[in-house]
Design a protein around this motif. Structure first.
Motif, PDB file in Angstrom:
ATOM      1  N   VAL A  33       0.846  -1.193   0.000  1.00  0.00           N
ATOM      2  CA  VAL A  33       0.000   0.000   0.000  1.00  0.00           C
ATOM      3  C   VAL A  33       0.880   1.242   0.000  1.00  0.00           C
ATOM      4  CG1 VAL A  33      -1.918  -1.141   1.158  1.00  0.00           C
ATOM      5  CG2 VAL A  33      -0.173  -0.006   2.525  1.00  0.00           C
ATOM      6  N   GLU A  34       0.296   2.352  -0.437  1.00  0.00           N
ATOM      7  CA  GLU A  34       0.988   3.630  -0.516  1.00  0.00           C
ATOM      8  C   GLU A  34       0.114   4.704   0.099  1.00  0.00           C
ATOM      9  OE1 GLU A  34       1.782   6.203  -4.303  1.00  0.00           O
ATOM     10  OE2 GLU A  34       3.455   4.782  -4.142  1.00  0.00           O
ATOM     11  N   ALA A  35       0.711   5.578   0.900  1.00  0.00           N
ATOM     12  CA  ALA A  35      -0.040   6.639   1.560  1.00  0.00           C
ATOM     13  C   ALA A  35       0.831   7.893   1.645  1.00  0.00           C
ATOM     14  CB  ALA A  35      -0.474   6.208   2.954  1.00  0.00           C
ATOM     15  N   ARG A  36       0.182   9.048   1.752  1.00  0.00           N
ATOM     16  CA  ARG A  36       0.893  10.320   1.804  1.00  0.00           C
ATOM     17  C   ARG A  36       1.263  10.678   3.237  1.00  0.00           C
ATOM     18  NH1 ARG A  36      -3.117  14.258  -1.227  1.00  0.00           N
ATOM     19  NH2 ARG A  36      -4.531  13.093   0.131  1.00  0.00           N
ATOM     20  N   ASN A  37       2.403  11.312   3.382  1.00  0.00           N
ATOM     21  CA  ASN A  37       2.834  11.701   4.721  1.00  0.00           C
ATOM     22  C   ASN A  37       1.884  12.748   5.300  1.00  0.00           C
ATOM     23  OD1 ASN A  37       3.892  13.755   2.860  1.00  0.00           O
ATOM     24  ND2 ASN A  37       4.893  14.597   4.659  1.00  0.00           N
ATOM     25  N   GLY A  38       1.708  12.698   6.606  1.00  0.00           N
ATOM     26  CA  GLY A  38       0.817  13.628   7.272  1.00  0.00           C
ATOM     27  C   GLY A  38      -0.636  13.193   7.293  1.00  0.00           C
ATOM     28  N   THR A  39      -0.969  12.106   6.585  1.00  0.00           N
ATOM     29  CA  THR A  39      -2.348  11.615   6.555  1.00  0.00           C
ATOM     30  C   THR A  39      -2.452  10.359   7.418  1.00  0.00           C
ATOM     31  OG1 THR A  39      -1.988  10.242   4.585  1.00  0.00           O
ATOM     32  CG2 THR A  39      -2.629  12.527   4.221  1.00  0.00           C
ATOM     33  N   VAL A 141       4.724   8.391   0.914  1.00  0.00           N
ATOM     34  CA  VAL A 141       5.206   9.257  -0.165  1.00  0.00           C
ATOM     35  C   VAL A 141       4.974  10.717   0.208  1.00  0.00           C
ATOM     36  CG1 VAL A 141       4.832   7.508  -1.923  1.00  0.00           C
ATOM     37  CG2 VAL A 141       2.996   9.098  -1.375  1.00  0.00           C
ATOM     38  N   HIS A 142       5.610  11.589  -0.549  1.00  0.00           N
ATOM     39  CA  HIS A 142       5.531  13.028  -0.276  1.00  0.00           C
ATOM     40  C   HIS A 142       4.155  13.560  -0.603  1.00  0.00           C
ATOM     41  CE1 HIS A 142       6.967  17.104   0.295  1.00  0.00           C
ATOM     42  NE2 HIS A 142       6.507  17.438  -0.884  1.00  0.00           N
ATOM     43  N   LYS A 143       3.657  14.435   0.261  1.00  0.00           N
ATOM     44  CA  LYS A 143       2.358  15.072   0.050  1.00  0.00           C
ATOM     45  C   LYS A 143       2.579  16.504  -0.408  1.00  0.00           C
ATOM     46  CE  LYS A 143       0.089  16.784   3.483  1.00  0.00           C
ATOM     47  NZ  LYS A 143      -0.693  16.976   4.725  1.00  0.00           N
ATOM     48  N   VAL A 144       1.884  16.911  -1.477  1.00  0.00           N
ATOM     49  CA  VAL A 144       1.968  18.279  -1.969  1.00  0.00           C
ATOM     50  C   VAL A 144       1.128  19.172  -1.067  1.00  0.00           C
ATOM     51  CG1 VAL A 144       1.551  19.803  -3.927  1.00  0.00           C
ATOM     52  CG2 VAL A 144       2.290  17.453  -4.321  1.00  0.00           C
ATOM     53  N   THR A 145       1.764  20.149  -0.416  1.00  0.00           N
ATOM     54  CA  THR A 145       1.059  21.044   0.489  1.00  0.00           C
ATOM     55  C   THR A 145       0.342  22.133  -0.283  1.00  0.00           C
ATOM     56  OG1 THR A 145       2.999  22.467   0.759  1.00  0.00           O
ATOM     57  CG2 THR A 145       2.781  20.603   2.274  1.00  0.00           C
ATOM     58  N   TYR A 146      -0.534  22.878   0.427  1.00  0.00           N
ATOM     59  CA  TYR A 146      -1.293  23.954  -0.209  1.00  0.00           C
ATOM     60  C   TYR A 146      -0.363  25.051  -0.702  1.00  0.00           C
ATOM     61  CZ  TYR A 146      -4.449  27.922  -0.724  1.00  0.00           C
ATOM     62  OH  TYR A 146      -5.128  29.015  -1.210  1.00  0.00           O
TER      63      TYR A 146
END
Length: 220
Positions: A33-39, A141-146
């Motif tokens: 599985v793959e998930a974004r950091n901070g989530t 994986v890296h999450k694109v911030t606002y």
């Protein structure tokens, strides 16, 4: 002697029959599985067993990091969930399964890059004697911030606006050139007409002068 041998044979038959009736536990996981950091992400794990779920059913979730660090227990379940009281997952593990439905999933909150690794889901459901372990490979994986999305939008919008501006300038320059060239062409077309008209005017004035002189000579 015979009664003793008979009793041993009967005991062995009962034992073998009991072992034959024991079916293994089958564990099913979400795999890779793959998930974004901070989530947060739910790590799915369920099992099937020929024996009903009871007070002796236990579930152990453990984590094996990719960097080869020490394996640690994340969650333990025995009649109720016991999340890790220390370690990297302290306060970040939530029981999100239903043991009576044979769902033993957990949820990891506030994912970090240090959470990259393999989660092991071990289920023991007596009288099934086998401890079966399923694996979930998690990649954070890296999450694109606002703010990053805003900067990217500004850059794309600025580049698009610059291209539009360049096109407008080029079109304006071309129009200005055409406007400047148009009067010159009109003057070139009109010059031959003016020359012929001037010649005719000159000839006309000479004819008038000759007529006046002829009249004066006739008087004398």
């Amino acid at each position: 002697m015979w009664p003793h041998i008979l009793s041993r044979g009967l005991l062995l038959a009962v034992t073998l029959a009991g072992i034959g009736n024991v079916a293994g536990v089958h564990v099913y996981t979400g795999g890779n599985v793959e998930a974004r950091n901070g989530t947060e992400h739910r790590l799915k794990c369920s099992f099937q067993s020929s024996s009903p779920v009871g007070k002796r059913t236990t579930v152990t979730w453990s984590f094996r990091p990719d960097n080869g660090g020490t394996e640690e227990v994340v969650m333990y379940y025995h009649e109720q969930p016991y999340p890790a009281s220390g370690g990297r997952f302290k306060g970040r593990v939530v029981w999100s399964g239903n043991i009576w439905s044979k769902d033993v999933s957990i949820t990891i909150t506030d994912l970090r890059f240090s959470d990259n690794g393999t989660f092991l889901c071990a289920v023991l459901n007596p009288p099934d004697v086998d401890l079966v372990i399923g694996e979930v490979k998690l990649s954070v994986v890296h999450k694109v911030t606002y703010s990053e999305m805003l900067i990217l939008g500004i850059v794309i919008g600025g580049a698009t606006g610059l291209v539009v501006l360049i096109v407008m300038v080029m079109v304006t320059v071309q129009l200005c050139r055409k406007v400047r060239e148009s009067p010159d062409e009109e003057e070139v077309e009109q010059e031959p007409w003016k020359g012929e008209r001037g010649h005719e005017s000159k000839d006309g004035s000479i004819a008038e002068q000759s007529l006046i002189l002829t009249r004066e000579e006739a008087r004398f």
